[in-house]
Scaffold this active site. Structure first.
Site, PDB file in Angstrom:
ATOM      1  N   ASP B 327       1.363   7.215   5.761  1.00 53.62           N
ATOM      2  CA  ASP B 327       2.315   6.412   6.542  1.00 53.62           C
ATOM      3  C   ASP B 327       2.670   7.056   7.878  1.00 53.62           C
ATOM      4  O   ASP B 327       2.917   6.351   8.856  1.00 53.62           O
ATOM      5  CB  ASP B 327       3.588   6.157   5.731  1.00 53.62           C
ATOM      6  CG  ASP B 327       3.378   5.044   4.698  1.00 53.62           C
ATOM      7  OD1 ASP B 327       2.293   4.438   4.694  1.00 53.62           O
ATOM      8  OD2 ASP B 327       4.304   4.780   3.918  1.00 53.62           O
ATOM      9  N   GLY B 332       2.636   5.755  11.628  1.00 55.72           N
ATOM     10  CA  GLY B 332       3.739   6.297  12.432  1.00 55.72           C
ATOM     11  C   GLY B 332       5.070   6.097  11.734  1.00 55.72           C
ATOM     12  O   GLY B 332       5.622   4.991  11.732  1.00 55.72           O
ATOM     13  N   CYS B 336       7.491   3.104  13.018  1.00 57.72           N
ATOM     14  CA  CYS B 336       7.926   2.043  12.111  1.00 57.72           C
ATOM     15  C   CYS B 336       9.436   2.071  11.858  1.00 57.72           C
ATOM     16  O   CYS B 336       9.927   1.348  10.993  1.00 57.72           O
ATOM     17  CB  CYS B 336       7.173   2.138  10.788  1.00 57.72           C
ATOM     18  SG  CYS B 336       5.414   1.813  10.964  1.00 57.72           S
ATOM     19  N   GLY B 413       5.689  -1.645   6.450  1.00 59.66           N
ATOM     20  CA  GLY B 413       5.309  -2.840   5.693  1.00 59.66           C
ATOM     21  C   GLY B 413       6.415  -3.272   4.761  1.00 59.66           C
ATOM     22  O   GLY B 413       7.523  -3.589   5.191  1.00 59.66           O
ATOM     23  N   TYR B 415       7.793  -1.381   2.334  1.00 60.09           N
ATOM     24  CA  TYR B 415       8.686  -0.319   1.874  1.00 60.09           C
ATOM     25  C   TYR B 415       9.598   0.192   2.976  1.00 60.09           C
ATOM     26  O   TYR B 415       9.156   0.437   4.091  1.00 60.09           O
ATOM     27  CB  TYR B 415       7.885   0.864   1.314  1.00 60.09           C
ATOM     28  CG  TYR B 415       7.294   0.573  -0.033  1.00 60.09           C
ATOM     29  CD1 TYR B 415       8.088   0.106  -1.085  1.00 60.09           C
ATOM     30  CD2 TYR B 415       5.938   0.754  -0.264  1.00 60.09           C
ATOM     31  CE1 TYR B 415       7.538  -0.177  -2.323  1.00 60.09           C
ATOM     32  CE2 TYR B 415       5.387   0.473  -1.510  1.00 60.09           C
ATOM     33  CZ  TYR B 415       6.193   0.003  -2.529  1.00 60.09           C
ATOM     34  OH  TYR B 415       5.650  -0.279  -3.748  1.00 60.09           O
ATOM     35  N   TYR B 417      11.967   3.309   3.942  1.00 57.60           N
ATOM     36  CA  TYR B 417      12.332   4.693   3.621  1.00 57.60           C
ATOM     37  C   TYR B 417      13.635   5.042   4.342  1.00 57.60           C
ATOM     38  O   TYR B 417      13.693   4.947   5.571  1.00 57.60           O
ATOM     39  CB  TYR B 417      11.249   5.663   4.096  1.00 57.60           C
ATOM     40  CG  TYR B 417       9.895   5.465   3.455  1.00 57.60           C
ATOM     41  CD1 TYR B 417       9.637   5.969   2.187  1.00 57.60           C
ATOM     42  CD2 TYR B 417       8.875   4.792   4.126  1.00 57.60           C
ATOM     43  CE1 TYR B 417       8.386   5.803   1.600  1.00 57.60           C
ATOM     44  CE2 TYR B 417       7.623   4.626   3.538  1.00 57.60           C
ATOM     45  CZ  TYR B 417       7.382   5.126   2.287  1.00 57.60           C
ATOM     46  OH  TYR B 417       6.154   4.961   1.705  1.00 57.60           O
ATOM     47  N   HIS B 470       1.424   3.163  -8.288  1.00 53.69           N
ATOM     48  CA  HIS B 470       1.211   3.960  -7.076  1.00 53.69           C
ATOM     49  C   HIS B 470       2.217   5.090  -7.022  1.00 53.69           C
ATOM     50  O   HIS B 470       3.180   5.122  -7.773  1.00 53.69           O
ATOM     51  CB  HIS B 470       1.329   3.080  -5.828  1.00 53.69           C
ATOM     52  CG  HIS B 470       2.711   2.559  -5.583  1.00 53.69           C
ATOM     53  ND1 HIS B 470       3.251   1.497  -6.288  1.00 53.69           N
ATOM     54  CD2 HIS B 470       3.682   2.956  -4.725  1.00 53.69           C
ATOM     55  CE1 HIS B 470       4.486   1.262  -5.871  1.00 53.69           C
ATOM     56  NE2 HIS B 470       4.779   2.135  -4.931  1.00 53.69           N
ATOM     57  N   ASP B 481      14.208  29.730   9.271  1.00 59.96           N
ATOM     58  CA  ASP B 481      14.395  30.994  10.004  1.00 59.96           C
ATOM     59  C   ASP B 481      15.720  31.608   9.600  1.00 59.96           C
ATOM     60  O   ASP B 481      16.532  31.955  10.464  1.00 59.96           O
ATOM     61  CB  ASP B 481      14.496  30.689  11.511  1.00 59.96           C
ATOM     62  CG  ASP B 481      13.154  30.794  12.203  1.00 59.96           C
ATOM     63  OD1 ASP B 481      12.147  30.963  11.498  1.00 59.96           O
ATOM     64  OD2 ASP B 481      13.139  30.718  13.437  1.00 59.96           O
TER      65      ASP B 481
END
Lengths: 486, 486
Positions: B327, B332, B336, B413, B415, B417, B470, B481
């Site tokens: 993805d 991108g 997206c 699409g 999904y 996130y 899936h 750091d």
């Protein structure tokens, strides 16, 4: 760690005990409701009357609801809707009492005011420790000359010493140890954070039944970690402080969306019963969720609670090996609940509920603000989608996430467990236990890790301070009944 | 799943493109700041001028910041405090462009306005798909007679068909496949939930370079799952509804406690830099925390971002086996990102930030409300303790938990996130990705699970609807750091 003696807390509660709910309320009682103050008093009277010669020696280690038979309760609930005069399942208390130096497990019927069963426990294990006996045991050392000598040898002032009682675990003995605890002490002298200042290497063994010290050993002198920098009170903190945050609060102009009707809580599509138990704390029962399509409630969980908190330490030395605490069974996860601090333990939109436990004499003790209930608006998203594929519009559908939280905090000695039951609109129940409070540390001769060349069962955190290796195992009783499938 | 063509979204952004930040602002530019609109335009001009004969054919697949050398940046930041005139590390863009049908990886210097390096990529893998070429590819089917015949055979109306482009994965081929995608279509006709209505068993292969269909196969007819009950829009829902909740909101009467200074965010004891990248979305850099005792900032994380989201499907059939999406690298994760919906995607106290990406022609496209930043007050406790052992008082100290959340939502699409970076006062950074949106389903002949006696690579969710097996693997680049220890 996992000891406790909320002795003082307990006594201060005792004076506010008898603001008792009117008996008429009982007509609306749900079969799963916690015992009322009146019921505690009746249980006490029934048990005391059954053993008139020893009444003064009876100690009540536990009094709680004797859970009704599940099938009987479910069919009563189903019939009750259509035939309200159907009799509910028997209302009974389960009692663990010490009578004549024996552990009795009694079932007391609260309709017929009689003892239904009385079983003497001869096996391993012993009943919950009462605050009163923990207090008694931890005070014995102050009249025990070898202990006072041990303090003197270390140059410690007796008035700065605080002692607690520790359950001793089980290490394969084939005979019972009786009701024995160990007493371990801490040194205040400049801090309220007693747990950071253990007085190590002294073993005091107490027989609770005789309330006597049966063994004493002062093995070696270990430095008490210093007090400086251990006080956690906001009022005692000194500059420099971190950046202060501006005010932030949750607002519900039209009030909360939940309804509390006795012990029944309704929120969004959820309906459940909430009760309190001295051993296990919050008990969530009959949780069901409304299905808008079927237009009916669907069963999710019959009964859920924390069944035990097992806290074993990994230190094999003489004063530590026995620390394998059962916080629920030995100290009472409910008994150790503390009053929640409004606006800090729970947000501004929280509602608080109290509960009752039995004192050692069987009388009810009120525990105010033991639960808070609030709607959580954490800024999360329950479901969302943006559709870019259907011109000319961008479809954006977002359902913010909202949930209902029932919270109790149990402080078992140095550790505070934040116990949440969270009900989500998507149909899930999330259980969380936040572990906070103060670390259990062991006093040590070491001041720098370079000095350590043996197994010390912990990590050197500060001068003379080892953070002791241990686990917290939290187990749940979850009687799930999703759509009635058990 | 993991395809996307936010074609229409992209075009609607395009019209609001050129409200460009004044150049003077650049004097205060941080070396890690995302490229500004002006910089995108300069990059475009420099690359186009370098290939004057093919300018019209150049496509910009990616333009972003060429990350400065870490050590150079850290020493500049250290010196900059005392010697503000020290020159910062070179300001450069990293560009992936298709020129003469070859993939060029270019580094463009934005101080000297020249190309520092130009490398032609001959290996496996191909650059990010642009929205424009995805749009071009998915429109080809509508002029392809065999596809129109396939729709006709199924009795489907062409005006209700929506198509998307799918990356084809890699299955051990020893020669490159070129820049090839497959096109898969969905059927609206009564719903906006196109993902629930796949038109199965048609394979359309497109060569992006030629922008031509190179292969077509209509293998069999599978019923398109029905539209009824699939529309998720609030406006389309019908009674019965679930119980409505009363209003609840977060209030900060004195405003937020964070300060946003360009790309630098300061909150509580935290200080960090936030930028945006078309491939990886939010980039958190130079996160450090103020130590009140040492009275200095301590480094925690140099740079952190989602490096990839790998979404492979477990379906071996001809039209599904290739679905193994990257993805971030193929579509991108930043490209997206969708505009966040105030009060729903983020709470009332959130502040929003926009960002820019490059269109295929290299021109900047504004992405409004791509980030929200808010303080989270979820009703949690950061630390608490109740001390019952020191009479006469009960000591209760509670520090409520507060955190800062940086959120982006990327809709690849079907999904969505929800990508959170959460900064906690205790010093930890919590990364979360909420997975929501619409399920990727496969059309099927089956209407009841009793009919299934072969491997169908999914679970029958509704009539003719299989939920495809899936995974979503989310990987992070976390260059920690802590106190300068890399």
């Amino acid at each position: 760690m996992a000891h406790s003696s909320k002795i003082f807390c307990c006594f201060s509660f005792l004076f506010s005990t008898l603001s008792i709910i009117p008996l008429s309320h009982q007509l609306e009682q749900h079969p799963l409701d916690s015992l009322t103050p009146i019921e505690f008093i009746r249980v006490q009277a029934i048990v005391n009357q059954s053993h008139p010669t020893t009444t003064n020696d009876i100690t009540f280690q536990y009094i709680g609801l004797n859970e009704p038979d599940k099938q009987a309760l479910i069919s009563w609930l189903q019939n009750h809707r259509t035939t309200p005069i159907t009799a509910p399942p028997p209302r009974q208390a389960f009692v663990i009492a010490r009578i004549n130096h024996q552990t009795h497990e009694l079932v007391v019927d609260l309709l017929y005011d009689n003892i239904v069963s009385d079983h003497i426990h001869h096996g391993f294990g012993y009943p919950l420790l009462t605050f009163e006996e923990q207090n008694g045991a931890s005070q014995l050392v102050f009249n025990h000359a070898p202990f006072l000598a041990a303090l003197n040898k270390r140059g410690l002032k007796v008035e700065e010493v605080i002692c607690e009682t520790f359950a001793i675990g089980w290490f394969g003995e084939t005979k019972q140890n009786g009701r024995v605890v160990k007493v371990m002490c801490y040194y205040l002298d400049g801090t309220v954070n007693l747990y950071m200042r253990p007085i190590e290497a002294i073993t005091v063994t107490v027989d609770l039944e005789a309330m006597k010290i049966t063994h004493f050993r002062d093995r070696l002198v270990v430095p008490v970690p210093k007090a400086a920098g251990t006080d956690y009170r906001e009022s005692e903190q000194k500059e420099p402080f971190g950046p202060e945050l501006k005010g932030i609060t949750v607002v519900q102009p039209d009030g909360p969306s939940f309804i509390i009707d006795g012990s029944r809580v309704r929120w969004a599509n959820w309906d459940f019963h909430l009760s309190f138990d001295a051993r296990v704390g919050p008990v969530v029962s009959l949780a069901s969720i409304y299905d808008t399509e079927k237009q009916e409630f669907r069963r999710v969980m019959y009964r859920g609670f924390v069944s035990e908190l097992f806290v074993p330490y990994m230190d094999l030395t003489e004063e530590w090996y026995y620390r394998t605490f059962f916080d629920a069974g030995e100290y009472g996860y409910g008994l150790c609940a503390v009053p929640l601090e409004p606006l800090r333990d729970c947000p501004a939109n929280a509602v608080y509920m109290g509960a009752y436990v039995a004192a050692q004499n069987g009388m009810p003790i009120e525990m105010p603000n033991v639960f808070c209930i609030f709607e959580r608006n954490a800024g999360d998203v329950m479901w969302r989608h943006t559709e870019t594929m259907i011109p000319p519009d961008l479809i954006t559908e977002v359902r913010p996430d909202m949930s209902l939280v029932v919270r109790m905090v149990s402080t078992v000695g140095n550790y505070d467990y934040i116990n949440d039951w969270e009900f989500k609109q998507i149909g899930s129940i999330k259980v969380t236990v936040g572990l906070t409070g103060l670390l259990e540390v062991r006093g040590s001769k070491y001041t720098h890790k370079d000095q350590i060349d043996e197994e010390v069962y912990g990590t050197l955190l500060a001068e003379n301070t080892l953070g002791a290796y241990h686990d917290h195992f939290i187990t749940y009783h979850l009687d799930l009944d999703v759509d009635g499938c058990e």
